[in-house]
Design a protein around this motif. Sequence first.
Motif, PDB file in Angstrom:
ATOM      1  N   THR A 253      -1.132 -19.836   8.175  1.00  0.00           N
ATOM      2  CA  THR A 253      -0.941 -18.607   9.075  1.00  0.00           C
ATOM      3  C   THR A 253      -1.924 -18.756  10.294  1.00  0.00           C
TER       4      THR A 253
ATOM      5  N   ILE B 141      -3.826 -14.330  -4.215  1.00  0.00           N
ATOM      6  CA  ILE B 141      -3.506 -13.680  -2.852  1.00  0.00           C
ATOM      7  C   ILE B 141      -2.477 -13.540  -2.786  1.00  0.00           C
ATOM      8  N   ASP B 142      -2.544 -12.272  -1.711  1.00  0.00           N
ATOM      9  CA  ASP B 142      -1.418 -12.015  -1.549  1.00  0.00           C
ATOM     10  C   ASP B 142       0.053 -10.861  -2.770  1.00  0.00           C
TER      11      ASP B 142
ATOM     12  N   GLU C 131       2.536 -18.032  -0.082  1.00  0.00           N
ATOM     13  CA  GLU C 131       2.022 -17.012  -0.318  1.00  0.00           C
ATOM     14  C   GLU C 131       2.456 -15.586   0.359  1.00  0.00           C
TER      15      GLU C 131
ATOM     16  N   ASP D 202      -0.724  -9.119   7.944  1.00  0.00           N
ATOM     17  CA  ASP D 202      -0.438  -9.092   7.198  1.00  0.00           C
ATOM     18  C   ASP D 202       0.433  -7.453   6.790  1.00  0.00           C
TER      19      ASP D 202
ATOM     20  N   SER E  44      -3.987  -5.633   6.810  1.00  0.00           N
ATOM     21  CA  SER E  44      -5.721  -6.548   5.997  1.00  0.00           C
ATOM     22  C   SER E  44      -6.623  -5.631   6.846  1.00  0.00           C
TER      23      SER E  44
ATOM     24  N   HIS F 216       4.309 -14.397   7.287  1.00  0.00           N
ATOM     25  CA  HIS F 216       4.177 -12.992   6.523  1.00  0.00           C
ATOM     26  C   HIS F 216       4.950 -11.943   6.589  1.00  0.00           C
TER      27      HIS F 216
ATOM     28  N   PHE G  39      -7.685  -8.749   1.622  1.00  0.00           N
ATOM     29  CA  PHE G  39      -6.904  -9.803   2.558  1.00  0.00           C
ATOM     30  C   PHE G  39      -5.301  -9.451   1.831  1.00  0.00           C
ATOM     31  N   ALA G  40      -4.381  -9.777   1.962  1.00  0.00           N
ATOM     32  CA  ALA G  40      -3.019  -8.968   2.332  1.00  0.00           C
ATOM     33  C   ALA G  40      -2.795  -7.891   1.431  1.00  0.00           C
TER      34      ALA G  40
ATOM     35  N   PHE H  36     -10.213 -14.835  10.420  1.00  0.00           N
ATOM     36  CA  PHE H  36      -8.983 -14.783  10.091  1.00  0.00           C
ATOM     37  C   PHE H  36      -8.788 -12.832  10.942  1.00  0.00           C
TER      38      PHE H  36
ATOM     39  N   ARG I  93      -4.403 -11.669  15.204  1.00  0.00           N
ATOM     40  CA  ARG I  93      -2.887 -11.288  13.902  1.00  0.00           C
ATOM     41  C   ARG I  93      -1.742 -10.020  14.062  1.00  0.00           C
TER      42      ARG I  93
END
Length: 504
Positions: free
Chosen positions: A194, A119-120, A174, A14, A29, A236, A73-74, A466, A268
């Motif tokens: 994702t 989120i994000d 997102e 992210d 993230s 993302h 998160f992101a 994640f 990721r």
Amino acid sequence: MIYQNPIIRGYYPDPSVCKANGKYYLVTSSSHYFPGVPLFQSEDLINWEQIGYCLTKKSQLPLNNADSSGGIFAPTIRFNNGRFYMVTTNTTIGKNFYVYTDDIYSEWSDPIIVNQGGIDPSLYFENSKTYFMSNGEDNHGKSAILQCEIDINTGEILTDAKAIWGGTGGRYLESPHLYKINDYYYLTAAEGGTEYGHMVTYARGKNIYGPFTPYDNNPVLTNRNLGGYIVQGVGHAELIEDYNGNWWLFHLGFRQIGRWLTYHHLGREVFLMPVTFDDNGWFSVGENGTTTQIVETDLISKDITQNLKKIYSFENTDWKKDWQFIREFNDNNYEFGNNSIKIKSNSYTLDDNKTIPSFIGIRQKEFDFDLSVNIKVYNGEAGVTLYMDEDHHYDLIIEKLNNSYNVALILNIGDIKHTVKQMYVGKSDVILRIKANALNYEFYCDNIFMGKAQTRYLSKEVAGGFTGVLIGLFAQRGEQFSEFTDFLLNYDIKQIGGDGYYDV
Ligand code: 6LW
């Protein structure tokens, strides 16, 4: 010049980027790890140095009882009027919040909550107004990007949230970001989830609240149609213009372990592809809207070379930057030296969820490595672990049992806990070693083979979540310090064929 993706390797998902002071700054993230939101800087977009974390205090990052892959998160990082802002979601408390700093090399503020869901989150500044956006639903319950105006001094919401775009119909809309480029507002987003269906889409409009017209050739970036290619799950994204007026797309992706093996365990990672605007102001990415592992570009000076770090030791890493803890740092349990660390076991073990085991980890950044570390145990057990989560970790341990010492290789895969080999060693300190390639880890104690285990059973496809594998040092049971010295991690960074395929 030629560079190899990913440009930030290992579990750093992210990515968000901004530019200031003649440099570029990037955040990712960090889920349930502490500190939170790794922070990097670069002068050339290719080579990145971690300068710390945005969230370094428990008051900024409450992770009590956070699930694995919960927490942060992101994030989005922005620079406005001399101040840096980082906005993100702590899913453990279910809140969007931002922190700020006027000196990116020092601490960030305490969190300021923004009471919009989703989120994000992302921020956009214009004419002394601040716009906040996150993902959510419109009045008909359809996925949409929601935008409102906030008071950046207090986080107070000043206007009702408006659904400004519903994406192109992909699931999991997102990761919104808004940019003003010439006469248009550009809104980018991620769709598809994702994993292997991930993609980047965008639209543009003349008004900050839309309407937005989608790019005709969406998704502008995806690898979903590249069967057997090592780079997958790209999405993302963050669009940025460099100091030379060239445009780039930072985004996440992952490396699968083999041409036909759709598993990834490194997490990721951060990828970079060049962007081109056409005469009508629409942009495209790379050669054909896909992310390649090898990128040849004349947009970056050929005087710049990519320096991928291959050797990690206690001496050439920074405890406060390269290493992370699970949910919290309890300084009573760690004593840091230049070439050593002592870790005190507590009542928690690596098998527990929502707790704070005595563990310190560094991200596994490549498939192929050779690791050795000297461990001395005084009570209980200590070891090195390849850790995905509490149900998926491979532990090579030395344990004191009734005044004798054993070494064991224990595989934890879902509901299965399997001791591959247990060996009496009759001494309290040993050299533990792990050799890895894309498909397997091999484990040794004092050069005696203890067994092997497949990487795929630590993958996100098996474990979910994640994150990515961390190479961890830990102590458990025994309520006493164990000592770790001479940590030496050598990566072999494979040069792949020109077609970007990866044969193990
Ligand atoms: C991130 C979101 C996502 O906030 O995963 O699956 C979340 N998509 O964009 C955590 O990385």
